[in-house]
Write a protein that holds these residues in place. Structure first.
Motif, PDB file in Angstrom:
ATOM      1  N   PRO A   8       0.800  -1.231   0.000  1.00 38.28           N
ATOM      2  CA  PRO A   8       0.000   0.000   0.000  1.00 38.28           C
ATOM      3  C   PRO A   8       0.833   1.282   0.000  1.00 38.28           C
ATOM      4  O   PRO A   8       0.360   2.327  -0.445  1.00 38.28           O
ATOM      5  N   GLN A   9       2.052   1.238   0.448  1.00 36.19           N
ATOM      6  CA  GLN A   9       2.903   2.416   0.458  1.00 36.19           C
ATOM      7  C   GLN A   9       3.257   2.870  -0.953  1.00 36.19           C
ATOM      8  O   GLN A   9       3.603   4.023  -1.173  1.00 36.19           O
ATOM      9  N   VAL A  11       1.229   2.478  -3.700  1.00 35.50           N
ATOM     10  CA  VAL A  11       0.028   2.678  -4.517  1.00 35.50           C
ATOM     11  C   VAL A  11      -0.333   4.158  -4.515  1.00 35.50           C
ATOM     12  O   VAL A  11      -0.383   4.796  -3.470  1.00 35.50           O
ATOM     13  N   ASP A  12      -0.577   4.695  -5.709  1.00 36.98           N
ATOM     14  CA  ASP A  12      -0.980   6.090  -5.843  1.00 36.98           C
ATOM     15  C   ASP A  12      -2.509   6.149  -5.911  1.00 36.98           C
ATOM     16  O   ASP A  12      -3.115   5.815  -6.924  1.00 36.98           O
ATOM     17  N   ARG A  13      -3.147   6.591  -4.833  1.00 35.73           N
ATOM     18  CA  ARG A  13      -4.607   6.622  -4.762  1.00 35.73           C
ATOM     19  C   ARG A  13      -5.206   7.638  -5.726  1.00 35.73           C
ATOM     20  O   ARG A  13      -6.306   7.447  -6.236  1.00 35.73           O
ATOM     21  N   GLU A  14      -4.478   8.707  -5.954  1.00 30.15           N
ATOM     22  CA  GLU A  14      -4.999   9.751  -6.841  1.00 30.15           C
ATOM     23  C   GLU A  14      -5.039   9.301  -8.294  1.00 30.15           C
ATOM     24  O   GLU A  14      -5.808   9.824  -9.088  1.00 30.15           O
ATOM     25  N   GLY A  16      -5.998   6.452  -9.281  1.00 28.65           N
ATOM     26  CA  GLY A  16      -7.143   5.556  -9.464  1.00 28.65           C
ATOM     27  C   GLY A  16      -6.695   4.130  -9.706  1.00 28.65           C
ATOM     28  O   GLY A  16      -5.513   3.832  -9.880  1.00 28.65           O
ATOM     29  N   VAL A  18      -6.810   1.462  -7.644  1.00 25.68           N
ATOM     30  CA  VAL A  18      -5.981   0.985  -6.524  1.00 25.68           C
ATOM     31  C   VAL A  18      -5.850  -0.538  -6.558  1.00 25.68           C
ATOM     32  O   VAL A  18      -4.758  -1.075  -6.372  1.00 25.68           O
ATOM     33  N   VAL A  19      -6.934  -1.229  -6.823  1.00 26.42           N
ATOM     34  CA  VAL A  19      -6.899  -2.698  -6.862  1.00 26.42           C
ATOM     35  C   VAL A  19      -5.981  -3.181  -7.983  1.00 26.42           C
ATOM     36  O   VAL A  19      -5.162  -4.094  -7.789  1.00 26.42           O
ATOM     37  N   GLN A  21      -3.457  -1.562  -9.293  1.00 27.06           N
ATOM     38  CA  GLN A  21      -2.075  -1.260  -8.910  1.00 27.06           C
ATOM     39  C   GLN A  21      -1.541  -2.292  -7.920  1.00 27.06           C
ATOM     40  O   GLN A  21      -0.406  -2.744  -8.038  1.00 27.06           O
ATOM     41  N   MET A  22      -2.376  -2.653  -6.948  1.00 28.37           N
ATOM     42  CA  MET A  22      -1.973  -3.659  -5.960  1.00 28.37           C
ATOM     43  C   MET A  22      -1.704  -5.003  -6.634  1.00 28.37           C
ATOM     44  O   MET A  22      -0.721  -5.675  -6.326  1.00 28.37           O
TER      45      MET A  22
END
Length: 110
Positions: A8-9, A11-14, A16, A18-19, A21-22
């Motif tokens: 999670p560190q 992953v760029d939430r902005e 979009g 997120v799943v 990217q993970m």
């Protein structure tokens, strides 16, 4: 468990997704681990095949490996004075400060 704590560190939430990217980071990590473990396994197998052709060499390698394990065990063992003082009851079971016991007269002794 480790990846769930670390990924999670990165992953760029902005950005979009997120799943996605993970999943991409997890897959990349898994592929790197698989590649590394496979390389080590194949290298060890090739070395064993090459070095194990001679029974004499294999005997020497076995003895050297055993001596290495004994040396590492001696290195990792606690100092003898701690063992002997613990057996004599001079330190607490957790180590560190000496344990205090009461003598028959009721006074604290070491």
């Amino acid at each position: 468990m480790f990846l769930m704590a670390v990924l999670p560190q990165f992953v760029d939430r902005e950005a979009g997704g997120v799943v996605a990217q993970m999943l991409a980071l997890g897959l990349a990590g898994a592929l790197l681990q698989l590649t590394s473990d496979s390389t080590w396994g194949l290298t060890a197998s090739a070395a064993r095949t090459r070095l194990g052709r001679s029974p004499r060499r294999l005997t020497h390698l076995t003895r050297a490996g055993g001596a290495t394990m004994i040396g590492l065990g001696i290195t990792a063992a606690p100092p003898v004075d701690r063992i002997s003082s613990r057996l004599r009851g001079r330190t607490s079971p957790r180590g560190g400060l000496p344990s205090r016991r009461r003598s028959s007269a009721g006074r604290r002794t070491r």
